[in-house]
Design an enzyme around this catalytic site. Structure first.
Site, mmCIF file in Angstrom:
data_model
loop_
_atom_site.group_PDB
_atom_site.id
_atom_site.type_symbol
_atom_site.label_atom_id
_atom_site.label_comp_id
_atom_site.label_asym_id
_atom_site.label_seq_id
_atom_site.Cartn_x
_atom_site.Cartn_y
_atom_site.Cartn_z
ATOM 1 N N ARG A 1 15.704 -16.773 -11.653
ATOM 2 C CA ARG A 1 14.298 -17.095 -12.452
ATOM 3 C C ARG A 1 13.574 -17.443 -11.496
ATOM 4 O O ARG A 1 13.173 -17.998 -10.769
ATOM 5 C CB ARG A 1 14.611 -17.516 -13.750
ATOM 6 C CG ARG A 1 15.523 -19.595 -13.067
ATOM 7 C CD ARG A 1 15.597 -20.048 -14.256
ATOM 8 N NE ARG A 1 15.818 -21.582 -13.611
ATOM 9 C CZ ARG A 1 14.987 -22.697 -13.725
ATOM 10 N NH1 ARG A 1 14.140 -22.789 -14.412
ATOM 11 N NH2 ARG A 1 15.685 -24.250 -12.994
ATOM 12 N N ASN B 1 8.113 -17.428 -6.912
ATOM 13 C CA ASN B 1 8.765 -16.345 -5.920
ATOM 14 C C ASN B 1 9.046 -17.194 -4.800
ATOM 15 O O ASN B 1 9.147 -16.864 -3.561
ATOM 16 C CB ASN B 1 7.325 -15.749 -5.435
ATOM 17 C CG ASN B 1 6.969 -14.924 -5.811
ATOM 18 O OD1 ASN B 1 6.958 -14.039 -7.022
ATOM 19 N ND2 ASN B 1 5.461 -14.694 -6.297
ATOM 20 N N ARG B 2 10.057 -18.572 -5.134
ATOM 21 C CA ARG B 2 10.593 -18.724 -3.832
ATOM 22 C C ARG B 2 10.164 -20.003 -3.105
ATOM 23 O O ARG B 2 10.500 -19.897 -1.863
ATOM 24 C CB ARG B 2 11.521 -18.058 -3.287
ATOM 25 C CG ARG B 2 13.039 -17.135 -4.010
ATOM 26 C CD ARG B 2 14.087 -18.471 -4.966
ATOM 27 N NE ARG B 2 15.100 -17.839 -6.042
ATOM 28 C CZ ARG B 2 14.170 -17.719 -7.439
ATOM 29 N NH1 ARG B 2 13.888 -18.265 -7.285
ATOM 30 N NH2 ARG B 2 15.682 -17.420 -7.951
ATOM 31 N N LEU B 3 8.591 -19.343 -3.095
ATOM 32 C CA LEU B 3 7.803 -20.688 -2.037
ATOM 33 C C LEU B 3 7.834 -21.941 -2.885
ATOM 34 O O LEU B 3 7.097 -22.676 -3.435
ATOM 35 C CB LEU B 3 6.517 -20.177 -1.894
ATOM 36 C CG LEU B 3 6.472 -18.564 -1.616
ATOM 37 C CD1 LEU B 3 5.121 -17.848 -1.838
ATOM 38 C CD2 LEU B 3 6.469 -18.539 -0.573
#
Length: 212
Positions: A8, A189-191
């Site tokens: 997610r 975005n996993r940042l």
């Protein structure tokens, strides 16, 4: 759906330098307040990781019972696996999994036993059944069946129908004195945003941003 396909986006908020505090305990208390006010289940639940003599790590969930400039406090049976491992190696890691808030906090530090007076003060503040359970259970030791534990609990309950329950000498707290604390805020975005506090030799906290 394959497990590898479960994911997610994290979009609730971000964490930047303007939100940081000089003292990580102050920021931790703010985050804990946010979790409590959001009515997240078990807001004080934390993972405690210890290491056995053979180098095998072990983890379990316990409840945070106090936090201050002095450290993070939890209570346990001193005969338990965690307590025995801390006796051999007091280095410990804590983890607060506040995933409903898209946040995590990781703490590295050293465990110190609480004083007899501190143990007694907290023990006597607990509900009576919790006091009895702490005495009935020889934590981490094998038991043939649950009925034996329940029988021991019932016997103690009958014995201490009236009067104060004595504080057991095999039960007490640990205060984790931290030297490193990391705050993790989920990012799109996993940042993710990660900030790590490290205690310097002079007693000041040094802050650095980490790559996600």
């Amino acid at each position: 759906m394959a497990i590898s396909d479960i994911r997610r986006q994290y979009r609730l908020c971000t964490l930047d330098e303007s939100q940081l505090t000089d003292d990580p305990i102050v920021l931790f208390e703010r985050w804990l307040k946010d979790v409590i006010e959001a009515e997240v289940p078990d807001p004080t639940a934390m993972t405690v990781a210890t290491v056995a003599k053979n180098g095998q790590p072990s983890q379990r969930i316990v409840l945070l019972k106090d936090v201050s400039a002095e450290g993070f406090v939890f209570y346990t049976n001193y005969g338990s696996r965690k307590a025995q491992e801390l006796a051999d190696n007091p280095k410990v890691s804590l983890h607060f999994p506040w995933f409903f808030m898209e946040r995590q906090v990781r703490v590295s530090g050293v465990a110190h036993k609480m004083s007899v007076a501190e143990n007694a003060r907290y023990f006597l503040s607990r509900p009576k059944d919790s006091q009895l359970a702490a005495i009935a259970s020889h934590q981490s030791k094998p038991i043939a069946k649950r009925e034996l534990l329940m029988a021991q609990f019932s016997q103690l309950k009958e014995k201490f129908t009236k009067g104060e329950i004595p504080v057991p000498d095999f039960w007490g707290g640990f205060r984790i004195v931290p030297h490193q604390i990391e705050f993790w805020q989920g990012g799109e975005n996993r940042l993710h945003d990660r900030f790590e506090y490290n205690l310097s030799a002079s007693g000041d906290w040094q802050i650095q941003r980490l790559m996600p």
